[in-house]
Design an enzyme around this catalytic site. Structure first.
Site, PDB file in Angstrom:
ATOM      1  CB  CYS A 135      40.214  41.033  38.073  1.00 16.68           C
ATOM      2  SG  CYS A 135      38.757  39.981  38.026  1.00 16.68           S
ATOM      3  CB  CYS A 138      37.595  40.891  40.829  1.00 16.96           C
ATOM      4  SG  CYS A 138      38.301  39.516  39.936  1.00 16.96           S
ATOM      5  CG  ASP A 139      38.739  44.644  41.748  1.00 14.39           C
ATOM      6  OD1 ASP A 139      38.258  44.009  42.710  1.00 14.39           O
ATOM      7  OD2 ASP A 139      39.929  44.567  41.411  1.00 14.39           O
TER       8      ASP A 139
END
Ligand code: NAP
Length: 311
Positions: A135, A138-139
Site C-alpha cells: 500500500c 499508507c507507507d
C-alpha cells in the site's frame, strides 16, 4: 449470545459497489445493513488521487468513500462492523454469522472485493512492514527521499509507482516482461517521470535485508540468466489481486480461482444471493464498474422481493 438481527438485505462489504447496492435497496424501501470488518470505503481508502470517476475531476479516495457512505446512510441504510464467517440458508432466509453477532435477511449481496496477492519469494514475509508493503498510500511517507522498488507491471504497480515518485528519491519498476500491462495513459506518465526507472525481463527472487529492514531486491535477468541486485529501502508489491471469497466456498457460487459467477443482473446461482464489484469473475475492475453493478444489484434485490411477494 446476542439476539439475531433481522433485515431485508445484508450487504457484505462497504466499498463503492456495496455502498451503492445499499443505497438502491434502501431507496426501494428495504431495510438494509452493510457489514464490513473495517472502515467503509474499501480499496478507495488506499488510493490517493482518483481521476477516472465521472463527476470528480480529482478526489482523494477516502473522501470519495466518505461521500458514498453518506449517500447510503442518508437513504436509510445502516452500517455495522462484523467479520463474516459464513452464510447459511434456512428456507428462503439467509443467516449471516459474523465474529460479533448474527444477521438474518431474505437477500444477501456479496461485495467483498479483492486483495493484493503476495509474490511468494524469500524475505517477503520476514520484511513485511519493515520495507515490504502492499500500500503506497499508507507507507510512502516512510520512504521520503529513499530509493524504492515496485514489483509488477499492471495498473496498480504503475499508478502506485507514480504516487511514490512524488516523495521518494527514485522508483524502480521491476517487471517480468519487456512491456507493461498498465493502461496507456499510466504508461505514458510513468515513462515521462524522471524519477521512474525500469528493469525489464526480471524475475524477482528475493527481498534482501539486514535483519531489521529491506536493503535490496535480488532478481534474475531472464535474458542472460544473470543474478542481479538493486539497492532499495522499500519494496511495493503489486502482482495482481485475488478475491475475498474463502468463507463463501461452500455455497458453490465461485469459479476455480474463487471469483464469484453471476448473471448480468448480479444474481448468483443461489436464489437470494447476489454479488458485484471486484469479487465477480469479470474483466474490468474499476470504481465506476463497481458502482454500476451496485445499482443493478440493489434494484435486483427489490425485484426479488416483488417476485417473492407475488407467490
Ligand atoms: P494485474 O492487472 O493482474 O497486473 C499484475 C501485474 O503483476 C502484471 O504486470 C503481471 O505481469 C505481474 N505479475 C503477476 N504475477 C507475478 C509474479 N509472480 N511475479 C512478477 N510479476 C507478476 O493486477 P493489478 O495491477 O493489481 O490490477 C488489478 C485490477 O484492478 C485490474 O483490472 C486493473 O485494471 C484494476 N486497476 C485499475 C486502476 C485504474 O484504473 N487506475 C488502478 C489499479 C487497478 P504480466 O503483465 O507479465 O502478467
Amino acid at each position: 449470545m446476542s439476539e439475531r438481527k433481522n433485515y431485508d438485505v445484508i450487504v457484505i462489504g462497504a466499498g463503492p459497489g456495496g455502498l451503492t447496492a445499499a443505497l438502491y435497496a434502501a431507496r426501494a424501501n428495504l431495510k438494509v445493513v452493510i457489514l464490513d470488518r473495517g472502515i467503509y470505503g474499501g480499496q478507495m481508502n488506499n488510493t490517493a488521487g482518483i481521476d477516472n470517476y465521472p463527476g470528480f475531476v480529482d478526489i482523494q479516495g477516502p473522501e470519495l468513500g466518505e461521500k458514498m457512505y453518506q449517500t447510503a446512510m442518508n437513504a436509510g441504510a445502516e452500517f455495522a462492523y462484523g467479520d463474516v464467517q459464513s452464510i447459511e440458508q434456512d428456507g428462503n432466509k439467509k443467516i449471516v454469522k459474523t465474529d460479533s453477532g448474527e444477521y438474518e435477511a431474505g437477500a444477501v449481496v456479496i461485495a467483498t472485493g479483492a486483495v493484493h496477492k503476495h509474490l511468494g519469494v524469500a524475505g517477503e514475509e520476514e520484511y513485511a512492514g519493515k520495507g515490504v508493503s502492499y500500500c503506497a498510500v499508507c507507507d510512502a511517507a516512510f520512504f521520503r527521499d529513499e530509493d524504492v522498488a515496485v514489483i509488477g507491471g499492471g495498473d496498480s504497480a504503475i499508478q502506485e509507482g507514480l504516487y511514490l515518485a512524488q516523495s521518494a528519491k527514485s522508483v524502480t519498476v521491476i517487471h517480468r516482461r519487456d512491456q507493461l500491462r498498465a493502461k496507456a495513459e499510466l504508461q505514458q506518465k510513468a515513462f515521462e517521470n524522471k524519477k521512474m526507472k525500469f528493469i525489464w525481463n526480471a524475475q524477482t527472487e528475493e527481498i534482501v535485508g539486514d535483519g531489521n529492514k529491506v536493503t535490496a531486491v535480488k532478481y534474475k535477468d531472464k535474458e542472460t540468466g544473470e543474478e542481479k541486485e538493486v539497492k532499495v529501502a522499500g519494496v511495493f508489491i503489486y502482482v495482481g489481486i485475488q478475491p475475498q471469497t474463502a468463507v463463501f466456498k461452500d455455497l458453490g457460487i465461485t469459479d476455480e480461482q474463487g471469483w464469484i459467477l453471476t448473471d448480468n443482473n448480479m444474481r448468483t446461482k443461489v436464489k437470494g444471493i447476489f454479488a458485484l464489484g471486484d469479487v465477480r469473475a469479470k474483466e474490468l475492475r474499476q470504481i465506476a464498474t463497481a458502482v454500476g453493478e451496485g445499482s443493478i444489484a440493489g434494484q435486483e434485490v427489490y425485484n426479488y422481493y416483488q417476485g417473492l411477494n407475488e407467490k
